[in-house]
Design a protein around this motif. Structure first.
Motif, PDB file in Angstrom:
ATOM      1  N   MET A   1       0.746  -1.297  -0.112  1.00  0.00           N
ATOM      2  CA  MET A   1      -0.042  -0.125  -0.081  1.00  0.00           C
ATOM      3  C   MET A   1       0.972   1.432  -0.026  1.00  0.00           C
ATOM      4  SD  MET A   1      -3.130   0.901   2.529  1.00  0.00           S
ATOM      5  CE  MET A   1      -2.188   1.509   3.839  1.00  0.00           C
ATOM      6  N   SER A   2       0.522   2.214  -0.673  1.00  0.00           N
ATOM      7  CA  SER A   2       1.332   3.521  -0.903  1.00  0.00           C
ATOM      8  C   SER A   2       1.068   4.294   0.419  1.00  0.00           C
ATOM      9  CB  SER A   2       0.897   4.208  -2.140  1.00  0.00           C
ATOM     10  OG  SER A   2      -0.520   4.531  -2.211  1.00  0.00           O
ATOM     11  N   LYS A   3       2.082   5.348   0.451  1.00  0.00           N
ATOM     12  CA  LYS A   3       1.706   6.224   1.422  1.00  0.00           C
ATOM     13  C   LYS A   3       0.387   6.827   1.591  1.00  0.00           C
ATOM     14  CE  LYS A   3       4.084  10.186   3.688  1.00  0.00           C
ATOM     15  NZ  LYS A   3       3.138  10.110   4.984  1.00  0.00           N
ATOM     16  N   LEU A   4      -0.425   6.862   2.621  1.00  0.00           N
ATOM     17  CA  LEU A   4      -1.707   7.644   2.582  1.00  0.00           C
ATOM     18  C   LEU A   4      -1.456   9.407   2.805  1.00  0.00           C
ATOM     19  CD1 LEU A   4      -3.619   5.257   4.908  1.00  0.00           C
ATOM     20  CD2 LEU A   4      -3.649   5.337   2.615  1.00  0.00           C
ATOM     21  N   THR A   5      -2.259   9.942   2.096  1.00  0.00           N
ATOM     22  CA  THR A   5      -2.337  11.511   2.108  1.00  0.00           C
ATOM     23  C   THR A   5      -3.788  11.728   2.722  1.00  0.00           C
ATOM     24  OG1 THR A   5      -3.420  11.477  -0.317  1.00  0.00           O
ATOM     25  CG2 THR A   5      -0.906  11.786  -0.134  1.00  0.00           C
ATOM     26  N   PRO A   6      -3.844  13.003   3.227  1.00  0.00           N
ATOM     27  CA  PRO A   6      -5.038  13.379   3.780  1.00  0.00           C
ATOM     28  C   PRO A   6      -6.147  13.423   2.619  1.00  0.00           C
ATOM     29  CG  PRO A   6      -3.289  14.868   4.459  1.00  0.00           C
ATOM     30  CD  PRO A   6      -2.645  13.969   3.488  1.00  0.00           C
ATOM     31  N   CYS A   7      -7.261  13.296   3.193  1.00  0.00           N
ATOM     32  CA  CYS A   7      -8.538  12.996   2.137  1.00  0.00           C
ATOM     33  C   CYS A   7      -9.146  14.533   1.964  1.00  0.00           C
ATOM     34  CB  CYS A   7      -9.483  12.262   2.439  1.00  0.00           C
ATOM     35  SG  CYS A   7     -10.894  12.075   1.593  1.00  0.00           S
ATOM     36  N   ALA A   8      -8.688  15.406   0.878  1.00  0.00           N
ATOM     37  CA  ALA A   8      -9.121  16.730   0.604  1.00  0.00           C
ATOM     38  C   ALA A   8     -10.652  16.724   0.520  1.00  0.00           C
ATOM     39  CB  ALA A   8      -8.187  17.103  -0.601  1.00  0.00           C
ATOM     40  N   GLU A   9     -11.369  15.533  -0.083  1.00  0.00           N
ATOM     41  CA  GLU A   9     -12.721  15.406  -0.416  1.00  0.00           C
ATOM     42  C   GLU A   9     -13.402  15.611   0.982  1.00  0.00           C
ATOM     43  OE1 GLU A   9     -10.801  14.049  -3.835  1.00  0.00           O
ATOM     44  OE2 GLU A   9     -10.643  13.791  -1.658  1.00  0.00           O
ATOM     45  N   LEU A  10     -13.001  14.637   2.112  1.00  0.00           N
ATOM     46  CA  LEU A  10     -13.716  14.452   3.159  1.00  0.00           C
ATOM     47  C   LEU A  10     -13.424  15.947   4.065  1.00  0.00           C
ATOM     48  CD1 LEU A  10     -15.181  13.115   5.238  1.00  0.00           C
ATOM     49  CD2 LEU A  10     -13.225  12.012   6.042  1.00  0.00           C
ATOM     50  N   LYS A  11     -12.228  16.378   4.102  1.00  0.00           N
ATOM     51  CA  LYS A  11     -12.013  17.695   4.563  1.00  0.00           C
ATOM     52  C   LYS A  11     -12.964  18.763   4.252  1.00  0.00           C
ATOM     53  CE  LYS A  11      -8.091  20.918   5.852  1.00  0.00           C
ATOM     54  NZ  LYS A  11      -8.788  21.922   6.280  1.00  0.00           N
ATOM     55  N   ALA A  12     -12.946  18.994   3.049  1.00  0.00           N
ATOM     56  CA  ALA A  12     -13.926  20.102   2.202  1.00  0.00           C
ATOM     57  C   ALA A  12     -15.226  19.473   2.580  1.00  0.00           C
ATOM     58  CB  ALA A  12     -13.770  19.924   0.983  1.00  0.00           C
ATOM     59  N   GLU A  27     -22.033   8.153  13.160  1.00  0.00           N
ATOM     60  CA  GLU A  27     -23.235   7.391  13.332  1.00  0.00           C
ATOM     61  C   GLU A  27     -23.597   6.604  12.128  1.00  0.00           C
ATOM     62  OE1 GLU A  27     -25.974   9.446  15.503  1.00  0.00           O
ATOM     63  OE2 GLU A  27     -24.612   9.936  17.145  1.00  0.00           O
ATOM     64  N   ARG A  28     -23.591   7.557  10.999  1.00  0.00           N
ATOM     65  CA  ARG A  28     -24.097   6.869   9.721  1.00  0.00           C
ATOM     66  C   ARG A  28     -23.272   5.682   8.835  1.00  0.00           C
ATOM     67  NH1 ARG A  28     -27.398  11.704   6.704  1.00  0.00           N
ATOM     68  NH2 ARG A  28     -28.493  12.501   8.397  1.00  0.00           N
ATOM     69  N   VAL A  29     -21.993   6.019   9.228  1.00  0.00           N
ATOM     70  CA  VAL A  29     -21.110   5.051   8.659  1.00  0.00           C
ATOM     71  C   VAL A  29     -20.662   3.903   9.643  1.00  0.00           C
ATOM     72  CG1 VAL A  29     -20.081   6.658   7.062  1.00  0.00           C
ATOM     73  CG2 VAL A  29     -19.026   6.269   9.118  1.00  0.00           C
ATOM     74  N   GLY A  30     -21.159   3.894  10.686  1.00  0.00           N
ATOM     75  CA  GLY A  30     -20.795   2.775  11.592  1.00  0.00           C
ATOM     76  C   GLY A  30     -19.511   2.808  12.206  1.00  0.00           C
ATOM     77  N   ALA A  31     -18.899   4.061  12.475  1.00  0.00           N
ATOM     78  CA  ALA A  31     -17.717   4.085  13.034  1.00  0.00           C
ATOM     79  C   ALA A  31     -17.686   3.940  14.520  1.00  0.00           C
ATOM     80  CB  ALA A  31     -16.780   5.359  12.612  1.00  0.00           C
ATOM     81  N   LYS A  32     -16.920   3.617  15.312  1.00  0.00           N
ATOM     82  CA  LYS A  32     -16.976   3.398  16.722  1.00  0.00           C
ATOM     83  C   LYS A  32     -16.546   4.804  17.391  1.00  0.00           C
ATOM     84  CE  LYS A  32     -15.943  -1.487  16.563  1.00  0.00           C
ATOM     85  NZ  LYS A  32     -15.153  -2.596  17.057  1.00  0.00           N
ATOM     86  N   LYS A  33     -15.643   5.324  16.753  1.00  0.00           N
ATOM     87  CA  LYS A  33     -15.107   6.690  17.332  1.00  0.00           C
ATOM     88  C   LYS A  33     -14.912   7.788  16.321  1.00  0.00           C
ATOM     89  CE  LYS A  33     -12.610   4.365  21.072  1.00  0.00           C
ATOM     90  NZ  LYS A  33     -11.444   4.368  21.834  1.00  0.00           N
ATOM     91  N   ASP A  34     -15.272   9.087  17.014  1.00  0.00           N
ATOM     92  CA  ASP A  34     -15.115  10.041  16.057  1.00  0.00           C
ATOM     93  C   ASP A  34     -13.623  10.213  15.616  1.00  0.00           C
ATOM     94  OD1 ASP A  34     -17.469  11.000  16.823  1.00  0.00           O
ATOM     95  OD2 ASP A  34     -16.937  12.514  17.896  1.00  0.00           O
ATOM     96  N   ASP A  35     -12.443   9.715  16.522  1.00  0.00           N
ATOM     97  CA  ASP A  35     -11.015   9.746  15.866  1.00  0.00           C
ATOM     98  C   ASP A  35     -11.031   9.084  14.567  1.00  0.00           C
ATOM     99  OD1 ASP A  35     -10.211  11.289  17.865  1.00  0.00           O
ATOM    100  OD2 ASP A  35      -9.555   9.693  19.016  1.00  0.00           O
ATOM    101  N   GLN A  36     -11.867   7.989  14.400  1.00  0.00           N
ATOM    102  CA  GLN A  36     -11.908   7.254  13.081  1.00  0.00           C
ATOM    103  C   GLN A  36     -12.096   8.111  11.740  1.00  0.00           C
ATOM    104  OE1 GLN A  36     -14.468   3.676  14.370  1.00  0.00           O
ATOM    105  NE2 GLN A  36     -12.937   2.811  12.900  1.00  0.00           N
ATOM    106  N   ILE A  37     -13.051   9.116  12.041  1.00  0.00           N
ATOM    107  CA  ILE A  37     -13.257  10.064  10.866  1.00  0.00           C
ATOM    108  C   ILE A  37     -12.204  10.882  10.682  1.00  0.00           C
ATOM    109  CG2 ILE A  37     -14.949  11.902  10.236  1.00  0.00           C
ATOM    110  CD1 ILE A  37     -16.236   9.042  10.449  1.00  0.00           C
ATOM    111  N   ARG A  38     -11.678  11.315  11.909  1.00  0.00           N
ATOM    112  CA  ARG A  38     -10.427  12.416  11.505  1.00  0.00           C
ATOM    113  C   ARG A  38      -9.268  11.564  11.126  1.00  0.00           C
ATOM    114  NH1 ARG A  38     -12.352  13.211  17.084  1.00  0.00           N
ATOM    115  NH2 ARG A  38     -13.519  15.122  17.245  1.00  0.00           N
ATOM    116  N   HIS A  39      -9.120  10.414  11.566  1.00  0.00           N
ATOM    117  CA  HIS A  39      -8.111   9.710  11.048  1.00  0.00           C
ATOM    118  C   HIS A  39      -7.934   9.650   9.435  1.00  0.00           C
ATOM    119  CE1 HIS A  39      -6.935   7.437  14.915  1.00  0.00           C
ATOM    120  NE2 HIS A  39      -6.349   8.842  14.905  1.00  0.00           N
TER     121      HIS A  39
END
Length: 89
Positions: A1-12, A27-39
């Motif tokens: 896997m290549s190095k990940l980059t920030p997701c500009a689309e999610l940030k925007a 909540e809508r995507v079923g993630a356990k913690k807000d940190d997952q979205i931030r990651h």
């Protein structure tokens, strides 16, 4: 896997008027913690393919599933690279 980059689309999306909050998106995507979205936003991790689809749906297409898998999305979702075969009769 290549190095990940920030997701500009999610940030925007998260910064746009009328967007879901991080907690609402979690909540809508079923993630356990807000940190997952931030990651995902910051390029620390990327969501699993099934979660990428949920993000696309929750954001009404503003964050397309293929942005998370730029080099392998055609293998994961081959139907996206095929032209529509439905015809109107």
């Amino acid at each position: 896997m290549s190095k990940l980059t920030p997701c500009a689309e999610l940030k925007a999306y998260l910064e746009s008027d009328g967007a879901l909050t991080i907690a609402e998106l979690r909540e809508r995507v079923g993630a356990k913690k807000d940190d997952q979205i931030r990651h995902w936003r910051d390029g620390v991790r990327r969501p699993k393919p099934i979660t990428a689809v949920a993000i696309e749906r929750a954001t009404a297409g503003a964050v397309a599933r293929n942005v998370w898998y730029p080099n392998e999305w055609q293998e994961i979702w081959p139907e996206l690279s095929q032209p529509s075969t439905s015809t109107k009769q």
